[in-house]
Motif scaffolding. Structure first.
Motif, PDB file in Angstrom:
ATOM      1  N   GLY A 171      -7.435  23.625   4.441  1.00  0.00           N
ATOM      2  CA  GLY A 171      -7.831  24.542   5.509  1.00  0.00           C
ATOM      3  C   GLY A 171      -8.498  25.779   4.951  1.00  0.00           C
ATOM      4  O   GLY A 171      -8.363  26.874   5.509  1.00  0.00           O
ATOM      5  N   LEU A 172      -9.269  25.616   3.857  1.00  0.00           N
ATOM      6  CA  LEU A 172      -9.911  26.746   3.193  1.00  0.00           C
ATOM      7  C   LEU A 172     -11.193  27.161   3.935  1.00  0.00           C
ATOM      8  O   LEU A 172     -11.713  26.408   4.764  1.00  0.00           O
ATOM      9  N   PRO A 173     -11.725  28.344   3.629  1.00  0.00           N
ATOM     10  CA  PRO A 173     -12.950  28.790   4.296  1.00  0.00           C
ATOM     11  C   PRO A 173     -14.074  27.760   4.181  1.00  0.00           C
ATOM     12  O   PRO A 173     -14.406  27.311   3.071  1.00  0.00           O
ATOM     13  N   ASP A 174     -14.633  27.373   5.332  1.00  0.00           N
ATOM     14  CA  ASP A 174     -15.764  26.437   5.402  1.00  0.00           C
ATOM     15  C   ASP A 174     -15.474  25.101   4.721  1.00  0.00           C
ATOM     16  O   ASP A 174     -16.392  24.418   4.268  1.00  0.00           O
ATOM     17  N   GLN A 175     -14.219  24.705   4.677  1.00  0.00           N
ATOM     18  CA  GLN A 175     -13.852  23.446   4.018  1.00  0.00           C
ATOM     19  C   GLN A 175     -13.982  22.273   4.989  1.00  0.00           C
ATOM     20  O   GLN A 175     -13.475  22.315   6.105  1.00  0.00           O
ATOM     21  N   SER A 176     -14.671  21.236   4.561  1.00  0.00           N
ATOM     22  CA  SER A 176     -14.791  20.021   5.369  1.00  0.00           C
ATOM     23  C   SER A 176     -13.578  19.131   5.133  1.00  0.00           C
ATOM     24  O   SER A 176     -12.811  19.330   4.177  1.00  0.00           O
TER      25      SER A 176
END
Length: 385
Positions: A171-176
């Protein structure tokens, strides 16, 4: 009657090379050299003070586990960690199978360092990797890269420890979804005995809180968890608590003691403790937060001491216990809160009627339905004024 449970020790090392933008722990970026000799001396003195205050000097209770957290404990030399562990054992007995964990960051680990920590008594390392993707690590403020992360896990395996853990976030920043699962597959390939896999949350008093990044939406987060859980299960990992996965027999004993409402002393900056006594008292402690105040010989280490009242104990017990997926023996509630089962008869009957819990006679088991409504379940144990 309250029966004092297993006793653990938490040791806090407050320094980091730099503060990560998501971190709300009591950590302080290094501006000068760590005063490690003075700090280890203070930790030993802090422990002695607690042992005297809570009448634990006579050896009637032994240590079940030690967890050295931070901050970045691997900034402290193996020699000083060894001196600390020797001093602890000289003052309170170690159980024969004691688990001694130390947190480490890949960016502060040199080749052979894990072996040195093992030689002075550490038998479990927890490595704060968080991601194997350089761009994500940079966004998270980490000082290591992918290759250092992989090498750190390999070094931990080569060091001959009883176990080691890899900390990994999703659930990291901009993580797909693909990026998150790629990280998890890389972690599984390193074959750690224990894997802490948890979702990034934005906490107050962090840089991410004041400047929020774009995070995956709820649908993507659910897909990441569902597919990731399947990958872990297929690789032989068992989920035993919300974010904890382990190979059989490799659960973190220190964390299990927390979630089973065990006791723990806390030494070091901002550390928390909980101690139970045969007379029915349960005491919580908090130590002075800032290193400058903690190292001031004119000030006490303890800044807060509170008693856990009887009406607070059911909620506290189940708030911890329901993190675990294992069943809960009813006798544990009686022995660790000092309260009779009749105290919680009404909320237990309500939880059973809602299919939040199952009752097998001697144990309660939270149901899959109950996990989805955990906040409602826990609220039932809050004493109304």
């Amino acid at each position: 009657m309250l029966v004092p449970p297993p006793l653990s020790l938490y040791v806090h090392i407050p320094w980091c090379v730099q503060k990560c933008p998501y971190c709300d722990f009591n950590s302080h970026a290094l501006k000068t050299d760590i005063p490690e000799l003075d700090y280890i001396d203070a930790l030993i003195d802090d422990l002695e003070t607690d042992l005297k205050a809570y009448q634990l000097e006579d050896g009637h209770r032994s240590l079940h586990s030690i967890f050295i957290g931070g901050g970045t404990p691997s900034l402290i030399s193996p020699e000083e960690i060894g001196r600390l562990l020797q001093a602890i054992e000289a003052r309170i007995p170690f159980s024969p199978d004691i688990e001694i964990t130390m947190e480490a960051n890949p960016g502060t680990v040199e080749a052979g360092r894990f072996t040195a920590y093992r030689e002075v008594g550490v038998n479990r390392i927890s490595i704060g990797i968080q991601s194997f993707q350089d761009e994500k690590l940079k966004r998270l403020g980490r000082i290591h890269g992918r290759n250092e992360a992989i090498r750190a896990a390999q070094l931990a395996e080569e060091a001959g420890l009883n176990s080691f853990n890899v900390d990994l976030m999703h659930g990291l920043p901009d993580q797909s979804i693909e990026d998150a699962l790629s990280d998890l597959k890389q972690a599984i390939a390193l074959n750690p005995p224990h894997l802490s896999w948890y979702q990034l949350t934005i906490e107050p008093n962090t840089l991410f809180y004041s400047k929020p990044p774009t995070l995956p939406d709820d649908d993507d987060l659910w897909d990441i968890f569902e597919q990731g859980h399947q990958l872990l299960t297929e690789a032989g990992y068992v989920q035993y608590e919300i974010s904890g996965y382990s190979k059989p027999g490799k659960q973190c004993q220190h964390n299990l003691n927390y979630w089973r409402f065990g006791d723990y002393l806390g030494i070091g900056c901002g550390s928390h403790g909980k101690i139970s006594f045969a007379d029915g008292t349960i005491t919580r402690t908090v130590k002075v937060k800032h290193p400058r105040g903690y190292l001031n010989p004119e000030k006490p280490y303890l800044v807060q001491e509170t008693q856990v009242d009887s009406d607070e104990r059911p909620f506290e017990f189940f708030m911890n216990r329901f993190r675990l997926l294992e069943s809960c023996p009813k006798q544990d509630f009686v022995e660790r809160t000092g309260l009779p089962l009749s105290t919680i008869q009404a909320p237990i009957e309500w939880a059973l009627s809602q299919n939040y819990l199952e009752d097998s006679g001697d144990e309660w088991q939270i149901t899959e339905h109950g996990k989805l409504f955990l906040n409602d379940l826990l609220a039932a144990f809050v004493e109304e004024e």
